[in-house]
Design an enzyme around this catalytic site. Sequence first.
Site, PDB file in Angstrom:
ATOM      1  CB  CYS A   2      -0.946   0.090   1.189  1.00  3.86           C
ATOM      2  SG  CYS A   2      -2.018  -1.326   1.361  1.00  3.86           S
ATOM      3  NE  ARG A  27       4.509   1.763  -0.259  1.00  2.64           N
ATOM      4  CZ  ARG A  27       5.561   1.445   0.482  1.00  2.64           C
ATOM      5  NH1 ARG A  27       6.763   1.636   0.003  1.00  2.64           N
ATOM      6  NH2 ARG A  27       5.414   0.937   1.676  1.00  2.64           N
ATOM      7  CD1 TRP A  73      -0.337  -6.367  -3.296  1.00  2.00           C
ATOM      8  CD2 TRP A  73      -0.387  -7.003  -1.159  1.00  2.00           C
ATOM      9  NE1 TRP A  73      -0.010  -7.693  -3.243  1.00  2.00           N
ATOM     10  CE2 TRP A  73      -0.026  -8.116  -1.953  1.00  2.00           C
ATOM     11  CE3 TRP A  73      -0.484  -7.170   0.223  1.00  2.00           C
ATOM     12  CZ2 TRP A  73       0.241  -9.365  -1.406  1.00  2.00           C
ATOM     13  CZ3 TRP A  73      -0.219  -8.420   0.774  1.00  2.00           C
ATOM     14  CH2 TRP A  73       0.147  -9.506  -0.050  1.00  2.00           C
ATOM     15  CG  ASN A  99       1.860   1.078   4.065  1.00  2.00           C
ATOM     16  OD1 ASN A  99       3.013   1.475   3.966  1.00  2.00           O
ATOM     17  ND2 ASN A  99       1.573  -0.194   3.930  1.00  2.00           N
ATOM     18  N   GLY A 100      -0.187  -0.692   6.375  1.00  2.00           N
ATOM     19  CA  GLY A 100       0.319  -1.525   7.467  1.00  2.00           C
ATOM     20  C   GLY A 100      -0.731  -2.545   7.868  1.00  2.00           C
ATOM     21  CD  GLU A 472      16.145 -13.369  -9.575  1.00  2.00           C
ATOM     22  OE1 GLU A 472      15.678 -13.880  -8.547  1.00  2.00           O
ATOM     23  OE2 GLU A 472      15.741 -12.292 -10.033  1.00  2.00           O
ATOM     24  CE  LYS A 476      12.804 -11.517 -11.417  1.00  2.00           C
ATOM     25  NZ  LYS A 476      13.400 -10.883 -10.302  1.00  2.00           N
ATOM     26  CD  GLU A 479       8.913 -11.463 -10.062  1.00  2.00           C
ATOM     27  OE1 GLU A 479       8.329 -10.909  -9.127  1.00  2.00           O
ATOM     28  OE2 GLU A 479      10.155 -11.426 -10.197  1.00  2.00           O
ATOM     29  CG  HIS A 495      17.735 -37.666  -7.093  1.00  2.00           C
ATOM     30  ND1 HIS A 495      18.204 -38.948  -6.899  1.00  2.00           N
ATOM     31  CD2 HIS A 495      18.817 -36.935  -7.463  1.00  2.00           C
ATOM     32  CE1 HIS A 495      19.518 -38.987  -7.110  1.00  2.00           C
ATOM     33  NE2 HIS A 495      19.907 -37.774  -7.464  1.00  2.00           N
ATOM     34  CE  LYS A 590      11.096  -2.787  -7.245  1.00  2.00           C
ATOM     35  NZ  LYS A 590      11.443  -4.124  -7.725  1.00  2.00           N
TER      36      LYS A 590
END
Length: 595
Positions: A2, A27, A73, A99-100, A472, A476, A479, A495, A590
């Site tokens: 947020c 955010r 968010w 925000n929180g 990584e 990438k 997402e 395996h 982000k």
Amino acid sequence: MCGIVGMIGQLGTKDMVLKGLETLEYRGYDSAGIALHTGEEVVVYREKGRIADLKQHVPTQADATLGIGHTRWATHGRPSKRNSHPHQDSTGRLTIVHNGVIENEKQIRHEYLSDITFVSDTDTEVIVHLLSKLLAKSGNMSAALIELQTILHGSYALAIIDREQPEVLYAVKNKSPLLIGKGEGANYLGSDALAMIEQTKHFYELNDGEFALLTKQSVQIFSKTGSLVDRETYEAQIDANDLAKGPFKHYMMKEMHEQPAVIRRITKAYLTDENETRIEDAILTALRQAKRLFILAAGTSYHAGLVGKQYFETMAQIPTEVHIASEFVYNMPFIPEGSFFIFISQSGETADSRAALVAIRERGFEALTITNVPGSTLSREANYTLLLHAGPEIAVASTKAYTAQLTVLALTAAAIKQYAIDLKLELARVATAMEHICEMSEQFEMLAQNYFAHGQHAFYIGRHVDYFVALEAALKLKEISYIHTEGFAAGELKHGTIALIEEGTPVIGLISQQAIANHTRSNLQEVSARGAHTATVVFESLAQSGDTIIIDDVHTLLAPLVMVVPVQFLAYYAAYIRDCDIDKPRNLAKSVTVE
Ligand code: F6R
């Protein structure tokens, strides 16, 4: 998660708040809203979706000299209009954005607000009703804010409008980021300096527990108990141009192309002309004395940490463990005396990492934060900071911050015992190799078309440090393109996981280390024999006929810095071809400021 913005003092508030919110969309972007104080009343506009959707519902002629806004968010309650901020108390006197996360919201509802009919599922609505009651009791906003903070548990950056005080904007901060911007005839607040950078470069930091009273002409900051705090502003080293996309369609593409310049900038920041380190003695001393290093991080930064372990063990011979921050904090391993902690975080705000930092500081250990954001929470709360100098990273998928993290880790590890490597020269080679990879853009687009246009599963495989890059690479791709992708240690597939290989499953092998090249090739053969559609990303010196992407060799320790660039491009083009929202992938944000 947020983002919040506020402004007081001049007309133009609506446009400033909306523009600031667009800057903060990284955010969170599932719903948004603004509140404008017209002088008599507070008008609220809210919408599900992006700021662009909200804008369509705010009349062009609407304006005010006091306003707040929020981009969300979702944590409590689905993304919807009714759950979007701002929220108001029952009388409509108080309007807030938050925000929180309020951890004791259920208890507050039960103890203080049993008579209230809630109109949303959010924890934020609890704050506004509680504040309303406290204000009614004391008749004084400062007293109400002091009491509010004794009741709330959790993280909160709040911007508050009181309908009865059209000349005042209130701000409160605890654990969530919040800055106050000092302007000329107007003052601002925001989750991030970027939201206000067109208005001012001068900011006040707020510490946890503090609250502030902003008017057109003044900013007053108060401690948790209400005493006036004397605080100087600082000047942010950000350029409003950093926010432009330039010739690129997406921030992600811009940021991938910035990587060579970032590597050169970091080299300059951390090495003198004589190739001596510029890292503070205090940091090097702490590292030299460390008997064991613990690297803690999340997501892409965790993947950088895996490579960092390689650096600290090879170049400085310090045993190093790497942990996912969210796991570490609730399941701590044995931490021997003399351990030293390194937190890696692009944003410097990741709640999981912060929780771990608080826990290890309480146990008396020292910590270094490696971050892109000066003054961020993790930077302020650690003993030492090393900056990434990558410039603002706006695309949700991290690219240049990852390569910047690897660079700073290499420079730090090499400085501890003056490892014999000419990093100035080797990093210059890395930057040039990255430039060559950026020139291969068209090839990546064709490959993405060939491998990722259809299908729902893919694998990246590698051994040694190529395995860390495979992790990584997979993150990438998944997402931003939503293709389910696994990064795998090449030898481990057989395996069990090899059972997932079907006709046409893309499996991309990463090969940068001579010692493992043949082994990884054998593993590619094994999956190819079972129908996989294989490809390779390989160093020129190890290339064979039939290899798919051949890149310039660099020093083997620095291989991850260049091996990652082709896979960033592949992820980008896969998402592009599949018509995904590259810079703002679904469900993500982000800066992950909730645990
Ligand atoms: C993925 C990505 C995330 C972040 C993670 C940690 O592209 O960006 O996985 O790396 O959320 O964030 P920071 O580094 O800000 O602590």
